[in-house]
Write a protein that holds these residues in place. Structure first.
Motif, PDB file in Angstrom:
ATOM      1  N   UNK A   3       0.845  -1.211   0.000  1.00 50.04           N
ATOM      2  CA  UNK A   3       0.000   0.000   0.000  1.00 50.04           C
ATOM      3  C   UNK A   3       0.875   1.256   0.000  1.00 50.04           C
ATOM      4  N   UNK A   4       1.856   1.315   0.909  1.00 46.84           N
ATOM      5  CA  UNK A   4       2.576   2.589   1.082  1.00 46.84           C
ATOM      6  C   UNK A   4       3.607   2.854  -0.021  1.00 46.84           C
ATOM      7  N   UNK A   5       4.055   1.822  -0.730  1.00 44.86           N
ATOM      8  CA  UNK A   5       5.042   2.129  -1.787  1.00 44.86           C
ATOM      9  C   UNK A   5       4.402   2.914  -2.941  1.00 44.86           C
ATOM     10  N   UNK A   6       3.077   3.024  -2.938  1.00 43.17           N
ATOM     11  CA  UNK A   6       2.416   3.915  -3.911  1.00 43.17           C
ATOM     12  C   UNK A   6       2.806   5.368  -3.649  1.00 43.17           C
ATOM     13  N   UNK A   7       3.279   5.673  -2.437  1.00 38.73           N
ATOM     14  CA  UNK A   7       3.667   7.056  -2.082  1.00 38.73           C
ATOM     15  C   UNK A   7       5.133   7.337  -2.381  1.00 38.73           C
ATOM     16  N   UNK A   8       5.662   6.679  -3.355  1.00 38.94           N
ATOM     17  CA  UNK A   8       6.972   6.974  -3.918  1.00 38.94           C
ATOM     18  C   UNK A   8       8.100   7.156  -2.898  1.00 38.94           C
ATOM     19  N   UNK A   9       8.532   6.069  -2.259  1.00 48.66           N
ATOM     20  CA  UNK A   9       9.721   6.155  -1.411  1.00 48.66           C
ATOM     21  C   UNK A   9      10.939   6.559  -2.242  1.00 48.66           C
ATOM     22  N   UNK A  10      11.846   7.303  -1.615  1.00 51.09           N
ATOM     23  CA  UNK A  10      13.092   7.656  -2.305  1.00 51.09           C
ATOM     24  C   UNK A  10      13.967   6.422  -2.435  1.00 51.09           C
ATOM     25  N   UNK A  11      13.883   5.568  -1.425  1.00 53.04           N
ATOM     26  CA  UNK A  11      14.814   4.436  -1.345  1.00 53.04           C
ATOM     27  C   UNK A  11      14.135   3.295  -0.574  1.00 53.04           C
ATOM     28  N   UNK A  12      14.415   2.082  -0.988  1.00 49.50           N
ATOM     29  CA  UNK A  12      13.955   0.891  -0.259  1.00 49.50           C
ATOM     30  C   UNK A  12      15.203   0.097   0.083  1.00 49.50           C
ATOM     31  N   UNK A  13      15.372  -0.258   1.400  1.00 45.00           N
ATOM     32  CA  UNK A  13      16.528  -1.078   1.801  1.00 45.00           C
ATOM     33  C   UNK A  13      16.059  -2.354   2.470  1.00 45.00           C
ATOM     34  N   UNK A  14      16.498  -3.489   1.963  1.00 40.45           N
ATOM     35  CA  UNK A  14      16.139  -4.739   2.616  1.00 40.45           C
ATOM     36  C   UNK A  14      17.108  -5.832   2.232  1.00 40.45           C
ATOM     37  N   UNK A  15      16.997  -6.974   2.938  1.00 38.06           N
ATOM     38  CA  UNK A  15      17.819  -8.112   2.519  1.00 38.06           C
ATOM     39  C   UNK A  15      17.148  -8.787   1.306  1.00 38.06           C
ATOM     40  N   UNK A  16      17.806  -9.786   0.742  1.00 40.51           N
ATOM     41  CA  UNK A  16      17.328 -10.384  -0.515  1.00 40.51           C
ATOM     42  C   UNK A  16      15.900 -10.914  -0.390  1.00 40.51           C
ATOM     43  N   UNK A  17      15.597 -11.615   0.719  1.00 34.66           N
ATOM     44  CA  UNK A  17      14.252 -12.189   0.884  1.00 34.66           C
ATOM     45  C   UNK A  17      13.188 -11.106   0.912  1.00 34.66           C
TER      46      UNK A  17
ATOM     47  N   UNK B  69      21.288   9.788   4.393  1.00 37.60           N
ATOM     48  CA  UNK B  69      22.011  10.070   3.142  1.00 37.60           C
ATOM     49  C   UNK B  69      21.062  10.586   2.065  1.00 37.60           C
ATOM     50  N   UNK B  70      19.830  10.062   2.026  1.00 39.48           N
ATOM     51  CA  UNK B  70      18.868  10.550   1.022  1.00 39.48           C
ATOM     52  C   UNK B  70      18.579  12.037   1.226  1.00 39.48           C
ATOM     53  N   UNK B  71      18.675  12.495   2.480  1.00 44.67           N
ATOM     54  CA  UNK B  71      18.430  13.915   2.770  1.00 44.67           C
ATOM     55  C   UNK B  71      19.521  14.814   2.200  1.00 44.67           C
TER      56      UNK B  71
END
Ligand SMILES: Nc1ncnc2c1ncn2[C@@H]1O[C@H](COP(=O)(O)OP(=O)(O)O)[C@@H](O)[C@H]1O
Ligand SMILES: Cc1ncsc1CCOP(=O)(O)O
Ligand SMILES: [Mg+2]
Length: 277
Positions: free
Chosen positions: A124-138, A219-221
């Motif tokens: 739902x929330x990724x529709x609000x255009x995150x600057x960056x997504x960080x996660x592990x492979x899974x 860093x995105x800031x």
């Protein structure tokens, strides 16, 4: 000093390592106020990692205040690690407020793909255009809607599969995706960068990955180019972790050493140690 990173392996930038060094210098000069809506387990290490590197942390949780804080802070981290209904409501108010303010927000999709509520919420929330997504492979594979084999570093999910999923996510959301693991990969869809530093001890202290999500927001800031922000996030954490592990062989002392190395890391150390391609 070695000359391993003086510009050989970039796609567009003449020198990705110099971009990372400049990003760190900018972060320390600007000390971005980083709003962390994160999980109960990692608030302490997250705040201390941000302080050690040179950013300013703030954990503002109440829905009304979280929205209000978008006018004051420089970036927002949304981490789903211990998500509950109250936090979901606060995140639903904060994220659009950051968007309206033109400030970046970063998603750390902890255990997305494995559990229902957070997976639906993340989509739902990724529709609000995150600057960056960080996660592990899974997590990156799960967020993309593909079948993951299991949990985190032990899952058997390959970096190649995750990078493929990351490419699809960038196309859908506009976000840069940072996939962490033994090698970290960052992509904006057109470009791919990697950082091959780090140490397995980083997976034996809870919150290193989550704190890295907060560092990505900081860093995105300060980086218009979010691929540069992602690479700086990867390199600063992994190089500091590698150096810390050389002198602290167990999780308790490693946690302390990691904070020390994050405060000590600078351009010279990054140029000597970062294995960036
Ligand atoms: N096997 C490994 N070797 C070296 N560094 C690693 C390894 N696994 C993870 N890291 C580092 O640990 C940090 C956290 O990544 P990761 O463990 O993937 O996050 P999470 O805790 O969210 O699963 C990153 O800086 C990553 O580079
Ligand atoms: C143990 C735990 N449980 C819910 S969130 C969390 C912290 C996970 O932190 P990280 O992914 O950085 O190890
Ligand atoms: Mg994590």
């Amino acid at each position: 000093m070695t000359t391993a990173n003086t510009g050989a392996a970039s796609n567009n930038s003449p020198s990705p390592i110099e971009d990372v060094v400049l990003a760190l210098e900018r972060l320390r000069a600007r000390c971005p106020l980083t709003h962390c809506m994160t999980n109960e387990v990692v608030k302490d290490i997250t705040a201390n990692v941000l302080l050690a590197v040179g950013a300013s942390p703030a954990m503002v949780e109440h829905a009304e205040e979280a929205q209000e804080f978008a006018t004051m802070a420089d970036a927002l981290l949304v981490n789903l690690g211990t998500l509950d209904d109250v936090q979901m409501e606060a995140m639903r108010r904060a994220i659009p407020a950051y968007q309206r303010a033109g400030k970046p927000w970063v998603l750390d999709p902890v255990a997305v793909g494995a559990l229902g509520v957070r997976t639906r919420f993340a989509r739902e929330i990724i529709a609000h255009r995150p600057a960056l997504i960080r996660g592990n492979a899974s997590e990156i594979i799960g967020l993309c809607g593909r079948a993951s084999r299991g949990r985190g570093a032990d899952s058997g999910d390959s970096a190649e599969e995750a990078l493929d999923a990351a490419g699809e996510l960038t196309a859908r959301t506009g976000a840069v995706v940072l996939v962490t693991g033994a090698v970290d990969y960052a992509t904006d869809g057109a470009r791919v960068r990697s950082c091959a530093n780090g140490h397995a001890l980083m997976t034996r202290v809870t919150g290193v990955g989550c704190a890295q999500g907060a560092l990505a927001a900081a860093f995105a800031a300060v980086c218009e180019d979010r691929l540069e922000a992602a690479l700086a996030t990867a390199a600063v954490m992994a190089v500091a972790g590698e150096i810390a592990a050389a002198r602290a062989a167990h999780p308790g002392s490693f946690r302390v050493a990691l904070l020390d190395e994050l405060s000590r890391i600078d351009g010279e150390i990054l140029r000597q140690r970062a294995r960036i391609a």
